[in-house]
Design an enzyme around this catalytic site. Structure first.
Site, PDB file in Angstrom:
ATOM      1  N   HIS A  85     -40.229   1.101   2.503  1.00 20.00           N
ATOM      2  CA  HIS A  85     -39.723   0.977   3.810  1.00 20.00           C
ATOM      3  C   HIS A  85     -41.109   0.439   4.720  1.00 20.00           C
ATOM      4  CE1 HIS A  85     -35.670   3.130   2.366  1.00 20.00           C
ATOM      5  NE2 HIS A  85     -35.190   1.209   2.513  1.00 20.00           N
ATOM      6  N   LEU A  98     -35.836   6.483   5.436  1.00 17.78           N
ATOM      7  CA  LEU A  98     -37.617   5.701   5.052  1.00 17.78           C
ATOM      8  C   LEU A  98     -38.248   6.287   4.789  1.00 17.78           C
ATOM      9  CD1 LEU A  98     -36.994   3.391   8.952  1.00 17.78           C
ATOM     10  CD2 LEU A  98     -35.957   3.259   6.499  1.00 17.78           C
ATOM     11  N   GLN A 100     -21.425  -1.840  -0.795  1.00 21.44           N
ATOM     12  CA  GLN A 100     -21.834  -2.173  -1.821  1.00 21.44           C
ATOM     13  C   GLN A 100     -22.410  -1.329  -2.495  1.00 21.44           C
ATOM     14  OE1 GLN A 100     -25.696  -2.818   0.939  1.00 21.44           O
ATOM     15  NE2 GLN A 100     -26.839  -2.048  -1.446  1.00 21.44           N
ATOM     16  N   ARG A 154     -33.802   7.585  -2.713  1.00 18.73           N
ATOM     17  CA  ARG A 154     -33.059   8.773  -4.238  1.00 18.73           C
ATOM     18  C   ARG A 154     -33.640   9.717  -3.762  1.00 18.73           C
ATOM     19  NH1 ARG A 154     -29.591   3.386  -4.713  1.00 18.73           N
ATOM     20  NH2 ARG A 154     -28.044   3.836  -4.353  1.00 18.73           N
TER      21      ARG A 154
HETATM   22  O1  PAF Z   1     -32.074  -3.094  -0.524  1.00 15.13           O
HETATM   23  C1  PAF Z   1     -31.876  -1.849   0.914  1.00 15.13           C
HETATM   24  O2  PAF Z   1     -31.950  -1.295   1.277  1.00 15.13           O
HETATM   25  C2  PAF Z   1     -30.174  -2.927   0.988  1.00 15.13           C
HETATM   26  O3  PAF Z   1     -29.579  -2.871  -0.898  1.00 15.13           O
HETATM   27  C3  PAF Z   1     -29.841  -4.100   1.778  1.00 15.13           C
HETATM   28  C4  PAF Z   1     -30.594  -4.904   1.647  1.00 15.13           C
HETATM   29  C5  PAF Z   1     -30.419  -2.651   3.209  1.00 15.13           C
HETATM   30  C6  PAF Z   1     -28.257  -4.057   2.599  1.00 15.13           C
HETATM   31  O4  PAF Z   1     -27.488  -3.156   2.416  1.00 15.13           O
END
Ligand code: PAF
Length: 280
Positions: free
Chosen positions: A37, A33, A61, A187
């Site tokens: 966030h 975070l 993903q 990142r």
């Molecule tokens: O944006 C992100 O961090 C991710 O794509 C999410 C929405 C938490 C889904 O894993």
């Protein structure tokens, strides 16, 4: 602050919260975070009675396994930050909890699958839509919060909500930036100090592209010059596109409306994305 790992437990717990007529806001995250966030969390705190945050690095993903392996992990610090931010409940499922079998679900977001992030990260939005649908079903929030930095993810989630009739509102929170303009991202932790200084060129390139375009230069030339300039500074650019902000359709000329210039580029082995909205 409640920490809950099990799907059944959080579902029952939130059922209790809903039965007292509290409005539930949800912020999905992959941890690591940062202030971006926390801006989502703060907005959720303002808008709702009860705030749930998920921390889950979603394997489905990641189209690039080294990106998944290197994704920053700082769970203890994340929990402290969420506690300090006044979050009510954190959902921390493990992979088997959310994926009891290897997911075979397939989504198709049409045009959005084939441009920009869709083109360069095949399968990425399928994984995002799968995990976000799971979260919406488990948590059933009244509102869910996403960052503007991931503009295409926002477009996909909005389509998902309409497509599957999820009964919630999507709230989009503006991108938070470092003083130098670099968009906050988990990142960024992987950039060296020298790369962090260089990385400001991304936001500068977006601003310059907008200004040149608005002063009458064709977007094809703006794009060529923008990419050339970034590549001469050591970036590997994947795309620099001018789009309609609502649909993310690529455009080359302007009428009135809201536009987004979107950019993705590698600096070393770190992939950075950003976008700039403007109204004509
Ligand atoms: O944006 C992100 O961090 C991710 O794509 C999410 C929405 C938490 C889904 O894993």
């Amino acid at each position: 602050m409640q920490l809950i790992h099990s799907t059944r437990e959080i579902s029952e717990y939130l059922h209790g919260i809903r039965s007292t007529n509290q409005i539930i806001g949800f912020v999905p995250t992959m941890g690591a975070l940062h202030k971006g966030h926390l801006a989502l969390v703060n907005k959720a705190k303002e808008d709702n009675d009860f705030v749930v945050v998920s921390v889950f690095v979603n394997p489905t993903q990641f189209n690039n396994s080294s990106d998944f392996d290197n994704y920053p992990n700082q769970l203890e610090l994340d929990i402290t930050l969420l506690e300090q931010a006044g979050v009510d409940c954190v959902f921390l499922p493990n992979v088997d909890e959310l994926y009891p079998y290897q997911s075979v679900l397939k989504f198709d977001f049409g045009y959005l699958e084939h441009v920009m992030e869709g083109e360069f990260r095949p399968g990425h939005f399928n994984g995002v839509a799968t995990v976000v649908s799971k979260f919406f079903n488990i948590i059933t929030p009244h509102k869910a919060y996403f960052g503007q930095k991931d503009i295409q993810q926002v477009a996909v989630i909005k389509m998902l909500v309409l497509g599957l009739s999820f009964q919630l509102d999507i709230v989009v929170v503006p991108t938070l930036r470092e003083m130098c303009g670099l968009a906050m991202s988990s990142r960024n932790q992987r950039l060296t100090d020298e790369e962090k200084v260089k990385a400001r060129a991304i936001y500068q390139a977006l601003g310059r592209s907008r200004d040149e375009f608005l002063s009458g230069k064709s977007f094809v030339l703006v794009q060529q010059d923008g990419i050339r300039s970034l590549e001469s500074q050591g970036f590997k650019v994947e795309y620099l596109e001018l789009t309609k902000s609502s649909t993310l359709e690529k455009v080359t000329g302007l009428s009135t409306g809201e536009y987004a210039i979107c950019l993705a580029a590698y600096l070393g082995d770190v992939r950075l994305i950003d976008n700039l909205l403007f109204i004509v």
